[in-house]
Design a protein around this motif. Sequence first.
Motif, PDB file in Angstrom:
ATOM      1  N   ALA A  12      44.370  44.941  42.620  1.00 35.52           N
ATOM      2  CA  ALA A  12      44.957  44.802  43.959  1.00 35.52           C
ATOM      3  C   ALA A  12      46.433  44.440  43.912  1.00 35.52           C
ATOM      4  O   ALA A  12      47.083  44.326  44.964  1.00 35.52           O
ATOM      5  CB  ALA A  12      44.178  43.743  44.742  1.00 35.52           C
ATOM      6  N   LEU A  44      40.786  46.867  50.501  1.00 39.56           N
ATOM      7  CA  LEU A  44      40.265  47.420  49.260  1.00 39.56           C
ATOM      8  C   LEU A  44      38.798  47.047  49.089  1.00 39.56           C
ATOM      9  O   LEU A  44      38.365  45.994  49.557  1.00 39.56           O
ATOM     10  CB  LEU A  44      41.071  46.905  48.059  1.00 39.56           C
ATOM     11  CG  LEU A  44      42.543  47.325  48.032  1.00 39.56           C
ATOM     12  CD1 LEU A  44      43.316  46.500  47.012  1.00 39.56           C
ATOM     13  CD2 LEU A  44      42.656  48.811  47.720  1.00 39.56           C
ATOM     14  N   THR A  94      43.028  54.872  44.895  1.00 43.52           N
ATOM     15  CA  THR A  94      42.198  54.069  44.001  1.00 43.52           C
ATOM     16  C   THR A  94      43.115  53.292  43.071  1.00 43.52           C
ATOM     17  O   THR A  94      44.237  53.711  42.788  1.00 43.52           O
ATOM     18  CB  THR A  94      41.231  54.943  43.168  1.00 43.52           C
ATOM     19  OG1 THR A  94      41.989  55.900  42.434  1.00 43.52           O
ATOM     20  CG2 THR A  94      40.221  55.639  44.057  1.00 43.52           C
ATOM     21  N   ARG A  95      42.620  52.154  42.620  1.00 41.65           N
ATOM     22  CA  ARG A  95      43.395  51.281  41.738  1.00 41.65           C
ATOM     23  C   ARG A  95      42.465  50.714  40.672  1.00 41.65           C
ATOM     24  O   ARG A  95      41.343  50.339  40.964  1.00 41.65           O
ATOM     25  CB  ARG A  95      44.031  50.151  42.532  1.00 41.65           C
ATOM     26  CG  ARG A  95      45.021  50.649  43.590  1.00 41.65           C
ATOM     27  CD  ARG A  95      45.599  49.507  44.367  1.00 41.65           C
ATOM     28  NE  ARG A  95      46.330  48.586  43.521  1.00 41.65           N
ATOM     29  CZ  ARG A  95      47.656  48.459  43.495  1.00 41.65           C
ATOM     30  NH1 ARG A  95      48.396  49.211  44.272  1.00 41.65           N
ATOM     31  NH2 ARG A  95      48.234  47.579  42.704  1.00 41.65           N
ATOM     32  N   LEU A 152      38.917  49.974  42.304  1.00 41.43           N
ATOM     33  CA  LEU A 152      38.917  49.674  43.730  1.00 41.43           C
ATOM     34  C   LEU A 152      39.354  50.914  44.486  1.00 41.43           C
ATOM     35  O   LEU A 152      40.118  51.731  43.970  1.00 41.43           O
ATOM     36  CB  LEU A 152      39.890  48.538  44.063  1.00 41.43           C
ATOM     37  CG  LEU A 152      39.683  47.179  43.388  1.00 41.43           C
ATOM     38  CD1 LEU A 152      40.773  46.208  43.843  1.00 41.43           C
ATOM     39  CD2 LEU A 152      38.300  46.629  43.672  1.00 41.43           C
ATOM     40  N   LYS A 153      38.877  51.037  45.717  1.00 40.66           N
ATOM     41  CA  LYS A 153      39.328  52.122  46.585  1.00 40.66           C
ATOM     42  C   LYS A 153      39.793  51.523  47.911  1.00 40.66           C
ATOM     43  O   LYS A 153      39.347  50.452  48.315  1.00 40.66           O
ATOM     44  CB  LYS A 153      38.213  53.138  46.839  1.00 40.66           C
ATOM     45  CG  LYS A 153      37.075  52.595  47.692  1.00 40.66           C
ATOM     46  CD  LYS A 153      36.050  53.645  48.014  1.00 40.66           C
ATOM     47  CE  LYS A 153      34.931  52.990  48.853  1.00 40.66           C
ATOM     48  NZ  LYS A 153      33.906  53.911  49.192  1.00 40.66           N
ATOM     49  N   SER A 154      40.692  52.248  48.538  1.00 37.59           N
ATOM     50  CA  SER A 154      41.184  51.838  49.840  1.00 37.59           C
ATOM     51  C   SER A 154      40.093  52.080  50.881  1.00 37.59           C
ATOM     52  O   SER A 154      39.410  53.105  50.851  1.00 37.59           O
ATOM     53  CB  SER A 154      42.435  52.637  50.187  1.00 37.59           C
ATOM     54  OG  SER A 154      42.842  52.350  51.504  1.00 37.59           O
TER      55      SER A 154
END
Length: 164
Positions: free
Chosen positions: A53, A90, A2-3, A155-157
């Motif tokens: 990202a 993402l 996650t970001r 965000l998640k992969s």
Amino acid sequence: MTRIGLGYDVHRLVPGRKLVLGGETIPFEKGLLGHSDADVLVHAACDALLGAAGMGDIGEHFPDTDPAYRDKYSIDLLSEVYRRIQSRGLALVNMDATIFAEAPKLFAFKTKMAVRMAGSMAVDHQRINIKATTTEGLGAIGRGAGIAAMCVVLLKSTAPTAGE
């Protein structure tokens, strides 16, 4: 993986321009001054997405020196930013945004803005939370000279991790 990303934007209010926030035209006697439609909420969202990202900022992708973006509807930029995010594997988990404005009152438009922004990214509008507040008369925003917005995203992969 996650970001998290954070975005912020501010523009001056001037007569003779439409006020566009979250892709919605808001009835008001002034609008935001900028190269595009100056939608501070969408610009903050774009910067938050790009930051999460690791892809720089909105000015790098859509420079205000490029005539192609003159008077551009910023919601179209959000669609393009999200497409670029997805191409990196993402996806949006959630977005939380705050608009800072002394006027107009924005309560009646918050859901419409979330729906419009979510639609531009083809995500559920419940992933987007929009708040609006004043600065209690303090500073340029408090004097009604401008509007600002701040946005944070998670965000998640979309790529499977080992063991999935």
